[in-house]
Design an enzyme around this catalytic site. Structure first.
Site, PDB file in Angstrom:
ATOM      1  CG  HIS A   1      53.391  58.495  53.182  1.00 34.19           C
ATOM      2  ND1 HIS A   1      53.344  59.366  53.644  1.00 34.19           N
ATOM      3  CD2 HIS A   1      52.142  57.697  52.065  1.00 34.19           C
ATOM      4  CE1 HIS A   1      52.043  59.957  52.975  1.00 34.19           C
ATOM      5  NE2 HIS A   1      51.567  58.872  52.235  1.00 34.19           N
TER       6      HIS A   1
ATOM      7  CG  HIS B   1      51.091  56.018  48.400  1.00 34.62           C
ATOM      8  ND1 HIS B   1      49.244  56.309  49.071  1.00 34.62           N
ATOM      9  CD2 HIS B   1      51.087  57.068  49.094  1.00 34.62           C
ATOM     10  CE1 HIS B   1      48.848  56.360  49.466  1.00 34.62           C
ATOM     11  NE2 HIS B   1      50.784  57.355  49.757  1.00 34.62           N
TER      12      HIS B   1
HETATM   13  P1  AMP Z   1      48.739  60.742  51.140  1.00 37.19           P
HETATM   14  O1  AMP Z   1      47.696  61.187  49.934  1.00 37.19           O
HETATM   15  O2  AMP Z   1      49.999  60.394  49.859  1.00 37.19           O
HETATM   16  O3  AMP Z   1      49.532  61.288  51.678  1.00 37.19           O
HETATM   17  O4  AMP Z   1      48.045  59.496  50.984  1.00 37.19           O
HETATM   18  C1  AMP Z   1      48.128  59.609  52.611  1.00 37.19           C
HETATM   19  C2  AMP Z   1      47.529  57.910  52.990  1.00 37.19           C
HETATM   20  O5  AMP Z   1      47.158  57.773  54.191  1.00 37.19           O
HETATM   21  C3  AMP Z   1      46.074  57.610  52.406  1.00 37.19           C
HETATM   22  O6  AMP Z   1      46.130  56.437  51.099  1.00 37.19           O
HETATM   23  C4  AMP Z   1      45.331  57.500  53.729  1.00 37.19           C
HETATM   24  O7  AMP Z   1      43.919  56.443  52.971  1.00 37.19           O
HETATM   25  C5  AMP Z   1      46.177  56.982  54.070  1.00 37.19           C
HETATM   26  N1  AMP Z   1      45.724  56.776  55.470  1.00 37.19           N
HETATM   27  C6  AMP Z   1      45.662  57.992  56.260  1.00 37.19           C
HETATM   28  N2  AMP Z   1      44.874  57.789  57.581  1.00 37.19           N
HETATM   29  C7  AMP Z   1      45.010  56.231  58.052  1.00 37.19           C
HETATM   30  C8  AMP Z   1      45.358  55.296  59.065  1.00 37.19           C
HETATM   31  N3  AMP Z   1      44.668  55.724  59.841  1.00 37.19           N
HETATM   32  N4  AMP Z   1      45.879  54.088  58.891  1.00 37.19           N
HETATM   33  C9  AMP Z   1      46.148  53.699  57.247  1.00 37.19           C
HETATM   34  N5  AMP Z   1      45.866  54.749  56.283  1.00 37.19           N
HETATM   35  C10 AMP Z   1      46.178  55.692  56.229  1.00 37.19           C
END
Ligand code: AMP
Ligand code: ZN
Length: 138
Positions: free
Chosen positions: A97, A99
């Protein structure tokens, strides 16, 4: 597969989508760094950027750009694009993903410490450059 972003991509758990096509989905981060913080994901599961085919990355990064443009149009003064690979780099959700984070002020804090990896010698710097170049060889 027990992957939260696969479940979102398949409509099995809810998310606030801002963009969807056959290959890519963009939705609001549930725990935003700023209001309007978006995550852009391929619908297919890849753990990290190194696993994804170039064609998929092209589609995903085109959507990253679309989202960044939309955030600027809707009042952001800047946009951070961040992408974490493996827990050592802060990845929590093991589904590729990006951001896309709007900034509304003039000087948001940097998320890394510039200069923390300073080289002791030019020879050490050159060694790192050499290793990277070696790693790109097929
Ligand atoms: P990372 O640290 O790059 O893996 O970021 C994962 C991101 O996913 C974090 O910013 C979380 O807030 C976000 N996240 C986790 N679960 C969900 C969800 N169900 N819907 C939207 N965002 C999510
Ligand atoms: Zn997944």
């Amino acid at each position: 597969m027990n992957c939260v972003f696969c479940k979102i991509a398949q409509g099995q758990i809810p998310a606030v989508a801002v963009y969807e096509d056959a290959e890519v989905m963009a939705f609001l981060d549930v725990n935003p760094i700023e209001k309007g913080h978006v995550l852009v994901v391929p619908r297919q599961h890849y753990e990290v950027i190194m696993d994804a085919p170039e064609a998929v990355l092209q589609q995903v990064t085109c959507v990253v750009r679309k989202v960044a443009c939309a955030l600027m149009k809707s009042g952001a003064t800047g946009v951070n694009v961040q992408q974490n690979n493996y827990p050592a780099a802060g990845q929590v959700v093991p589904h590729l993903h990006f951001h896309v984070i709007p900034r509304y002020g003039q000087d948001a804090p940097r998320s890394w410490a510039s200069g923390a990896g300073r080289y002791a010698f030019d020879a050490e710097r050159d060694l790192y450059a050499q290793r990277i170049k070696e790693g790109m060889k097929p």
